[in-house]
Enzyme design. Structure first.
Site, PDB file in Angstrom:
ATOM      1  N   CYS A 138      -1.608   2.730  -6.423  1.00 43.02           N
ATOM      2  CA  CYS A 138      -2.505   3.732  -6.601  1.00 43.02           C
ATOM      3  C   CYS A 138      -3.492   3.563  -5.921  1.00 43.02           C
ATOM      4  O   CYS A 138      -4.427   4.015  -5.787  1.00 43.02           O
ATOM      5  CB  CYS A 138      -3.507   2.157  -7.763  1.00 43.02           C
ATOM      6  SG  CYS A 138      -2.007   2.621  -9.192  1.00 43.02           S
ATOM      7  N   GLN A 139      -3.512   2.603  -4.347  1.00 47.17           N
ATOM      8  CA  GLN A 139      -4.771   2.657  -3.419  1.00 47.17           C
ATOM      9  C   GLN A 139      -4.223   3.849  -2.738  1.00 47.17           C
ATOM     10  O   GLN A 139      -2.746   4.643  -1.974  1.00 47.17           O
ATOM     11  CB  GLN A 139      -4.367   1.178  -2.727  1.00 47.17           C
ATOM     12  CG  GLN A 139      -5.971   1.464  -1.137  1.00 47.17           C
ATOM     13  CD  GLN A 139      -5.690  -0.045  -0.547  1.00 47.17           C
ATOM     14  OE1 GLN A 139      -4.735  -0.062  -0.106  1.00 47.17           O
ATOM     15  NE2 GLN A 139      -6.655  -0.810  -0.964  1.00 47.17           N
ATOM     16  N   PRO A 268       5.388   2.952   1.113  1.00 48.11           N
ATOM     17  CA  PRO A 268       4.418   2.525   2.856  1.00 48.11           C
ATOM     18  C   PRO A 268       3.841   2.139   3.490  1.00 48.11           C
ATOM     19  O   PRO A 268       3.552   2.446   4.384  1.00 48.11           O
ATOM     20  CB  PRO A 268       3.872   4.072   1.795  1.00 48.11           C
ATOM     21  CG  PRO A 268       3.362   4.065   0.290  1.00 48.11           C
ATOM     22  CD  PRO A 268       4.590   3.155   0.466  1.00 48.11           C
ATOM     23  N   TYR A 269       3.698   0.539   2.363  1.00 48.41           N
ATOM     24  CA  TYR A 269       2.916   0.077   3.207  1.00 48.41           C
ATOM     25  C   TYR A 269       3.968  -1.402   3.628  1.00 48.41           C
ATOM     26  O   TYR A 269       4.939  -1.479   3.055  1.00 48.41           O
ATOM     27  CB  TYR A 269       1.330  -1.038   2.833  1.00 48.41           C
ATOM     28  CG  TYR A 269       0.995   0.490   2.175  1.00 48.41           C
ATOM     29  CD1 TYR A 269       0.050   1.371   2.940  1.00 48.41           C
ATOM     30  CD2 TYR A 269       1.171   1.637   0.799  1.00 48.41           C
ATOM     31  CE1 TYR A 269      -0.990   2.737   2.425  1.00 48.41           C
ATOM     32  CE2 TYR A 269       0.016   3.122   1.129  1.00 48.41           C
ATOM     33  CZ  TYR A 269      -0.028   3.290   1.477  1.00 48.41           C
ATOM     34  OH  TYR A 269      -0.718   4.331   1.963  1.00 48.41           O
ATOM     35  N   GLY A 270       2.572  -1.791   4.494  1.00 49.11           N
ATOM     36  CA  GLY A 270       3.307  -3.748   5.072  1.00 49.11           C
ATOM     37  C   GLY A 270       3.780  -4.529   4.003  1.00 49.11           C
ATOM     38  O   GLY A 270       4.348  -5.153   3.388  1.00 49.11           O
ATOM     39  N   GLY A 271       2.001  -4.397   3.426  1.00 51.23           N
ATOM     40  CA  GLY A 271       2.434  -4.780   1.577  1.00 51.23           C
ATOM     41  C   GLY A 271       1.417  -4.544   1.086  1.00 51.23           C
ATOM     42  O   GLY A 271       0.534  -3.640   1.181  1.00 51.23           O
ATOM     43  N   MET A 272       1.238  -5.209   0.064  1.00 49.93           N
ATOM     44  CA  MET A 272      -0.420  -4.191  -0.989  1.00 49.93           C
ATOM     45  C   MET A 272      -0.709  -5.441  -2.202  1.00 49.93           C
ATOM     46  O   MET A 272       0.678  -5.869  -2.844  1.00 49.93           O
ATOM     47  CB  MET A 272       0.228  -3.087  -1.713  1.00 49.93           C
ATOM     48  CG  MET A 272      -0.678  -2.314  -3.084  1.00 49.93           C
ATOM     49  SD  MET A 272      -2.459  -2.470  -1.451  1.00 49.93           S
ATOM     50  CE  MET A 272      -3.106  -2.524  -2.828  1.00 49.93           C
ATOM     51  N   GLU A 273      -2.045  -6.250  -1.357  1.00 52.98           N
ATOM     52  CA  GLU A 273      -2.575  -6.860  -2.204  1.00 52.98           C
ATOM     53  C   GLU A 273      -2.667  -6.550  -3.746  1.00 52.98           C
ATOM     54  O   GLU A 273      -3.774  -7.436  -4.017  1.00 52.98           O
ATOM     55  CB  GLU A 273      -3.904  -7.201  -1.163  1.00 52.98           C
ATOM     56  CG  GLU A 273      -4.608  -6.278  -1.452  1.00 52.98           C
ATOM     57  CD  GLU A 273      -4.672  -5.586  -1.178  1.00 52.98           C
ATOM     58  OE1 GLU A 273      -5.994  -4.602  -0.661  1.00 52.98           O
ATOM     59  OE2 GLU A 273      -3.600  -5.027   0.328  1.00 52.98           O
ATOM     60  N   HIS A 297      -2.358 -12.218   5.747  1.00 58.03           N
ATOM     61  CA  HIS A 297      -2.974 -11.168   5.688  1.00 58.03           C
ATOM     62  C   HIS A 297      -3.000 -10.417   3.788  1.00 58.03           C
ATOM     63  O   HIS A 297      -4.181 -10.286   3.564  1.00 58.03           O
ATOM     64  CB  HIS A 297      -2.066  -9.549   6.118  1.00 58.03           C
ATOM     65  CG  HIS A 297      -3.277  -8.132   6.026  1.00 58.03           C
ATOM     66  ND1 HIS A 297      -3.982  -8.650   7.425  1.00 58.03           N
ATOM     67  CD2 HIS A 297      -3.343  -7.577   5.252  1.00 58.03           C
ATOM     68  CE1 HIS A 297      -4.994  -7.339   6.910  1.00 58.03           C
ATOM     69  NE2 HIS A 297      -4.469  -6.488   5.321  1.00 58.03           N
ATOM     70  N   GLU A 298      -1.900 -10.546   3.240  1.00 56.36           N
ATOM     71  CA  GLU A 298      -2.059 -10.525   2.136  1.00 56.36           C
ATOM     72  C   GLU A 298      -2.112 -10.952   1.135  1.00 56.36           C
ATOM     73  O   GLU A 298      -3.482 -10.510   0.006  1.00 56.36           O
ATOM     74  CB  GLU A 298      -1.088  -9.620   1.022  1.00 56.36           C
ATOM     75  CG  GLU A 298      -0.168  -9.403   2.049  1.00 56.36           C
ATOM     76  CD  GLU A 298      -0.207  -7.740   2.459  1.00 56.36           C
ATOM     77  OE1 GLU A 298      -2.041  -7.177   1.433  1.00 56.36           O
ATOM     78  OE2 GLU A 298      -0.754  -6.896   3.704  1.00 56.36           O
ATOM     79  N   HIS A 301      -6.009 -11.570   1.385  1.00 53.70           N
ATOM     80  CA  HIS A 301      -7.092  -9.993   0.190  1.00 53.70           C
ATOM     81  C   HIS A 301      -7.125 -10.606  -0.732  1.00 53.70           C
ATOM     82  O   HIS A 301      -8.184 -10.265  -1.831  1.00 53.70           O
ATOM     83  CB  HIS A 301      -5.793  -9.104  -0.085  1.00 53.70           C
ATOM     84  CG  HIS A 301      -6.309  -7.708   1.218  1.00 53.70           C
ATOM     85  ND1 HIS A 301      -7.618  -7.445   1.402  1.00 53.70           N
ATOM     86  CD2 HIS A 301      -5.608  -7.137   2.609  1.00 53.70           C
ATOM     87  CE1 HIS A 301      -7.263  -6.850   2.371  1.00 53.70           C
ATOM     88  NE2 HIS A 301      -5.554  -6.239   2.935  1.00 53.70           N
ATOM     89  N   GLU A 320     -10.535  -4.291   5.245  1.00 54.42           N
ATOM     90  CA  GLU A 320      -9.970  -5.155   6.170  1.00 54.42           C
ATOM     91  C   GLU A 320     -10.095  -5.756   7.363  1.00 54.42           C
ATOM     92  O   GLU A 320      -9.668  -6.182   7.767  1.00 54.42           O
ATOM     93  CB  GLU A 320      -8.710  -4.098   6.327  1.00 54.42           C
ATOM     94  CG  GLU A 320      -8.129  -2.746   4.938  1.00 54.42           C
ATOM     95  CD  GLU A 320      -7.080  -3.870   4.521  1.00 54.42           C
ATOM     96  OE1 GLU A 320      -7.056  -4.846   5.190  1.00 54.42           O
ATOM     97  OE2 GLU A 320      -6.629  -3.310   3.284  1.00 54.42           O
ATOM     98  N   ASP A 379      -7.122   8.919   1.814  1.00 52.47           N
ATOM     99  CA  ASP A 379      -5.404   8.561   2.613  1.00 52.47           C
ATOM    100  C   ASP A 379      -5.241   9.001   4.205  1.00 52.47           C
ATOM    101  O   ASP A 379      -4.691   9.064   5.300  1.00 52.47           O
ATOM    102  CB  ASP A 379      -4.212   9.134   1.818  1.00 52.47           C
ATOM    103  CG  ASP A 379      -3.950   8.268   0.513  1.00 52.47           C
ATOM    104  OD1 ASP A 379      -3.864   7.132   0.872  1.00 52.47           O
ATOM    105  OD2 ASP A 379      -3.493   8.626  -0.819  1.00 52.47           O
ATOM    106  N   TYR A 387      -9.017  -2.126  10.018  1.00 55.06           N
ATOM    107  CA  TYR A 387      -8.479  -3.262  10.430  1.00 55.06           C
ATOM    108  C   TYR A 387      -9.051  -3.893  11.363  1.00 55.06           C
ATOM    109  O   TYR A 387      -9.378  -4.869  12.064  1.00 55.06           O
ATOM    110  CB  TYR A 387      -6.850  -3.218  10.395  1.00 55.06           C
ATOM    111  CG  TYR A 387      -6.184  -2.670   8.919  1.00 55.06           C
ATOM    112  CD1 TYR A 387      -5.558  -3.359   8.738  1.00 55.06           C
ATOM    113  CD2 TYR A 387      -6.276  -1.483   8.779  1.00 55.06           C
ATOM    114  CE1 TYR A 387      -5.301  -3.598   6.932  1.00 55.06           C
ATOM    115  CE2 TYR A 387      -5.542  -1.271   7.247  1.00 55.06           C
ATOM    116  CZ  TYR A 387      -5.215  -2.220   6.847  1.00 55.06           C
ATOM    117  OH  TYR A 387      -4.591  -1.575   5.817  1.00 55.06           O
ATOM    118  N   ARG A 570       7.876   2.936   6.204  1.00 58.99           N
ATOM    119  CA  ARG A 570       6.387   1.945   6.031  1.00 58.99           C
ATOM    120  C   ARG A 570       6.006   2.836   6.856  1.00 58.99           C
ATOM    121  O   ARG A 570       6.552   3.499   8.417  1.00 58.99           O
ATOM    122  CB  ARG A 570       6.164   1.072   7.005  1.00 58.99           C
ATOM    123  CG  ARG A 570       5.453   0.628   7.227  1.00 58.99           C
ATOM    124  CD  ARG A 570       5.619  -1.544   7.299  1.00 58.99           C
ATOM    125  NE  ARG A 570       4.620  -2.132   7.967  1.00 58.99           N
ATOM    126  CZ  ARG A 570       4.590  -3.299   8.135  1.00 58.99           C
ATOM    127  NH1 ARG A 570       6.257  -4.021   8.467  1.00 58.99           N
ATOM    128  NH2 ARG A 570       3.906  -4.090   8.764  1.00 58.99           N
TER     129      ARG A 570
END
Length: 619
Positions: A138-139, A268-273, A297-298, A301, A320, A379, A387, A570
Site C-alpha cells: 500500500c505504500q 518490489p522492496y527489500g522489506g516493508m515495515e 531496518h524494518e 521502523h 527513513e 512513487d 534514507y 526488487r
C-alpha cells in the site's frame, strides 16, 4: 523558506474537518476474479460541527452502497477526479445531520482486478507451484485501491478485520491474528485480526497464500512457502537480538509480535515495515545472514515510521532517515562501531550515485530532503535520498551535539514525545531546538545551514568523515588491482577474498566502481576469471558486480544481468540495472525486449517505474 503547511497534496480528504479513528474490515478474497470485496466500516471523529460531506480517497473501487451504521440511512455519494488520475478519485459522501462527536459509515465495495495495491500470482509464479498467491503493497498511496480511506499518513487509526478465503490459504495481516473459523456449508474459512495501535492507511497489509511458519524467537515467527521456510528461519535467527537492542535504544516494543513474511521474488522492496508482519524480499536469503541488516531496518521502523510517522510523503525522510540511523545504531551495538561506520560510508556512496543519476535525468528537484510533491506520485520521487541524505543530517547533528551518548538520548526522547502521532519536519526541528536548549547547543544549531540541508538540491552541505579502517583489506585489494599492469594480472587468486565477509567484498566492488579512470574491460574480465562473481549468491554483491561489468561494456555480461533481473523484482536492483542497460546503446534493445517479455511477472509499481526508466511511452 517556510515549511509547507498541514495539507497533503496527494490526498483528497479534508482531515482538518474529520478523521478516521477505526476501521472494521469485513471482506472476501476472490482468486477467480482477482478482487477483494465486502464492507469497510469507518468510525469517524468530527473536528467541526458543520460536516456536510465525508471525503475519502479511492482508486478504481466499485462503490455499491454507503449507509450510516447508527441509523441504517443510505447516503448519497459522488465520485470525481478533480486533480489527476495519479491520485485516484474523490469519494464524497453526503452526511446530512450528524449528532455527536463520532459516527460510523458502512461502505459496501469491491476492488478492481487491476488494483495497484494488490498482486495476484499464478501458481507457477510461486516456489511451490501449488496455489495462487495474493499480497498487498500500500505504500505510498495505493491503500485507496484496496479500501476507501483517508489515504494520508496524517491520519492514524486502529483496525479489526474478518477475511474470508478458501481454506487451503493461510491469511495474514499487519495485525494480531485472533483465530480461524470454517464457514459452514462452504470450503472457505474466516480469519480474524485486531490491531489496537493506530496506523496510517499505508500500513494495512494482507497476504493469502500457501504458507508455513517457524519460530525464530519468543515473539517472532518467519512465514513463507515450505520450500524456503527453513532457510529463512536460519537466516533471521538474530531477530530477537535486534529487537532487544532496539528496545535498549528507543524504548519498549509496543506491537506484541514481530513476524516476518518471505514473499515471492516479485516483491518490489527489500522489506516493508507492516506492523506485526514485516514483508521481506527473498533476495535476503544469502545463506550467511549477510543481508540481515534489512531486518534491522524494518525492526527500527516499529518506532521511527510506525509509532512516529511522517505527516505527508514530503516529510518521508523523517521515517527513513531516522530508521536508517537507528538501523546502523543496532548494527553498531551488535558488531562494533567500525561496522556502523563502514555501513554509513557505503550509504554515502549510494547517495552520491543517486544524486548524480537524478540530476542527469533532469529530476534534481527530487534530491531535496523535503521535496514539493504537488502533482507528483510519491512513487516517482522514491529513491535513496530520504534514507541516506536523512541519515547524513542526523549523523552530522550527532557529531555537532555531543556525540552518540547525547544524541541517542535525544532519539529516545523524540520517539517518546511523538509516539502515535504524525509529524512534519518543522515539528521535528522545533523539538530538536527544545531538547538541545543550552546556549552552546543553540549556537551550534543556529550554525546549521537548514535551508541547504532541507531544501537544497544535490549533495548536502557537509560531507561526513567515516572511519573506514574496517575496509582496509578491501581498499588494499582495490588499489592493487588498479595499480597492476594489464599484462600481469596472474598475481591475483581466489584466496584474495576467501576470508572477506560480504560487506568487505561489497566495499571492494564499490571502490572499483568509483575508480577514475574506470576499470578496464580486460581487468573486469580477469576479476570474473579469478573470483567467479557471476556465481555469487549475495544479491548486493551481484548488483555491484554487474554494474561494474556494464560500466566496462562487457557484452558477455548481458545474459547474466538479464538473468538477475528476471529472478527477482526488487526495485533497488532492477531499476538501476535497467537504467544502466538503457544508457548502453548496444544493450538497450535487449533490455527493452527483456522487459516487455517479463513485464507481466513484475509488480505493478516496479513495472511502471522501469517503463519510465526505459522511456517507453506505454507506461
Amino acid at each position: 523558506m517556510a515549511l509547507r503547511g498541514p495539507s497533503d497534496p496527494t490526498s483528497y480528504t479534508e482531515f482538518d474537518k474529520c478523521a478516521v479513528t477505526k476501521l472494521d474490515w469485513d471482506v472476501k478474497v476472490d482468486f477467480d476474479s482477482h478482487k477483494i470485496g465486502g464492507f469497510a466500516h469507518l468510525t469517524i471523529e468530527k473536528k467541526t460541527e458543520d460536516l456536510d460531506f465525508l471525503c475519502l480517497d479511492i482508486r478504481d473501487l466499485t462503490i455499491e452502497q454507503v449507509t450510516l451504521q447508527d441509523t441504517g440511512a443510505e447516503c448519497e455519494f459522488q465520485i470525481s477526479n478533480p486533480l489527476n488520475f495519479t491520485y485516484g478519485s474523490k469519494l464524497a459522501i453526503k452526511l446530512g445531520q450528524i449528532s455527536g462527536k463520532s459516527f460510523t459509515v458502512s461502505i459496501k465495495y469491491a476492488t478492481s482486478s487491476e488494483s495497484t495495491a494488490l498482486q495476484w500470482l499464478r501458481p507457477e509464479q510461486t516456489a511451490g507451484k501449488r496455489h495462487p498467491y495474493l499480497f498487498s503493497q500500500c505504500q505510498a498511496i495505493h491503500a485507496r485501491s484496496l479500501y476507501p480511506c483517508q489515504d494520508t499518513p496524517l491520519v492514524k487509526f486502529s483496525y479489526t478485520a474478518k477475511v474470508r478465503a478458501p481454506k487451503e490459504f493461510t491469511v495474514l495481516m499487519s495485525a494480531q491474528r485472533l483465530g480461524v473459523e470454517p464457514v459452514e456449508g462452504t470450503s472457505d474459512c474466516v480469519t480474524r485480526f485486531s490491531l489496537n495501535v493506530p496506523i496510517p492507511s499505508y500500513l494495512l497489509a494482507i497476504v493469502a497464500a500457501d504458507l508455513e511458519s517457524r519460530e525464530v524467537g519468543p515473539r517472532s515467527k518467519v512465514w513463507s512457502e515450505r520450500e524456503v521456510v527453513d532457510d529463512a528461519a536460519k537466516e533471521f535467527g538474530e531477530t530477537e537480538t535486534m529487537l532487544h537492542t532496539a528496545e535498549q535504544l528507543v524504548g519498549p516494543y509496543l506491537w506484541g509480535i514481530y513476524d516476518m513474511l518471505i514473499l515471492p521474488p516479485s516483491f518490489p522492496y527489500g522489506g516493508m515495515e507492516n506492523p506485526c508482519l514485516t514483508f521481506v524480499t527473498p533476495t535476503l536469503l544469502a545463506g550467511d545472514r549477510s543481508q540481515a541488516d534489512v531486518i534491522a531496518h524494518e525492526i527500527s521502523h516499529s518506532w521511527t515510521g510506525n509509532l512516529v510517522t511522517n505527516r505527508t510523503f514530503e516529510d518521508f525522510w523523517l521515517n527513513e532517515g531516522h530508521t536508517m540511523f537507528l538501523e546502523r545504531k543496532i548494527l553498531g551495538r551488535m558488531h562494533g562501531e567500525l561496522f556502523r561506520q563502514l555501513h554509513a560510508q557505503e550509504g554515502w556512496h549510494t547517495l552520491q550515485k543517486t544524486v548524480a543519476k537524478l540530476t542527469s535525468a533532469g529530476d534534481e528537484r527530487f534530491t531535496k530532503l523535503v521535496p514539493d510533491l504537488s502533482g507528483v506520485d510519491p512513487d516517482d520521487a522514491f529513491s535513496s535520498i530520504p534514507y541516506e541524505k536523512g541519515f547524513a543530517l542526523l549523523y552530522y547533528l550527532e557529531t555537532l551535539l555531543g556525540g552518540p551518548d547525547a544524541f541517542e538520548k535525544f532519539l529516545r526522547a523524540y520517539v517518546d514525545h511523538f509516539k502515535n502521532q504524525s509529524i512534519g519536519t518543522q515539528q521535528w526541528k522545533d523539538f530538536l531546538y527544545q531538547y538541545f536548549s543550552s546556549k552552546e547547543d543553540q549556537e551550534k544549531l543556529n550554525s546549521v545551514d537548514w535551508e541547504a540541508w532541507l531544501y537544497g538540491v544535490g549533495l548536502p552541505p557537509y560531507e561526513p568523515h567515516y572511519d573506514t579502517s574496517l575496509a582496509n583489506p578491501s581498499t588494499e585489494l582495490c588499489n592493487k588491482w588498479l595499480a597492476q599492469p594489464e599484462d600481469n594480472l596472474d598475481v591475483f587468486s581466489p584466496s584474495d577474498i576467501n576470508n572477506l565477509p560480504s560487506i568487505l567484498i561489497e566495499a571492494f566492488l564499490s571502490q572499483l566502481l568509483l575508480a577514475v579512470p574506470a576499470v578496464s574491460l580486460n581487468k573486469v574480465q580477469h576479476l570474473q576469471k579469478v573470483y567467479n562473481f557471476n556465481q555469487v549468491r549475495n544479491s548486493e554483491v551481484r548488483l555491484k558486480w554487474l554494474t561494474l561489468c556494464i560500466k566496462a561494456r562487457w557484452e558477455d555480461c548481458i545474459p547474466h544481468v538479464l538473468k538477475f533481473l528476471n529472478e527477482q523484482g526488487r526495485m533497488k536492483f532492477v531499476r538501476p540495472l535497467y537504467s544502466d542497460l538503457y544508457a548502453w546503446e548496444f544493450a538497450r534493445p535487449k533490455a527493452i525486449e527483456n522487459f516487455k517479455a517479463h513485464r507481466a511477472e513484475m509488480h505493478n509499481t516496479t513495472a511502471t517505474m522501469v517503463a519510465k526508466d526505459l522511456h517507453l511511452k506505454d507506461q
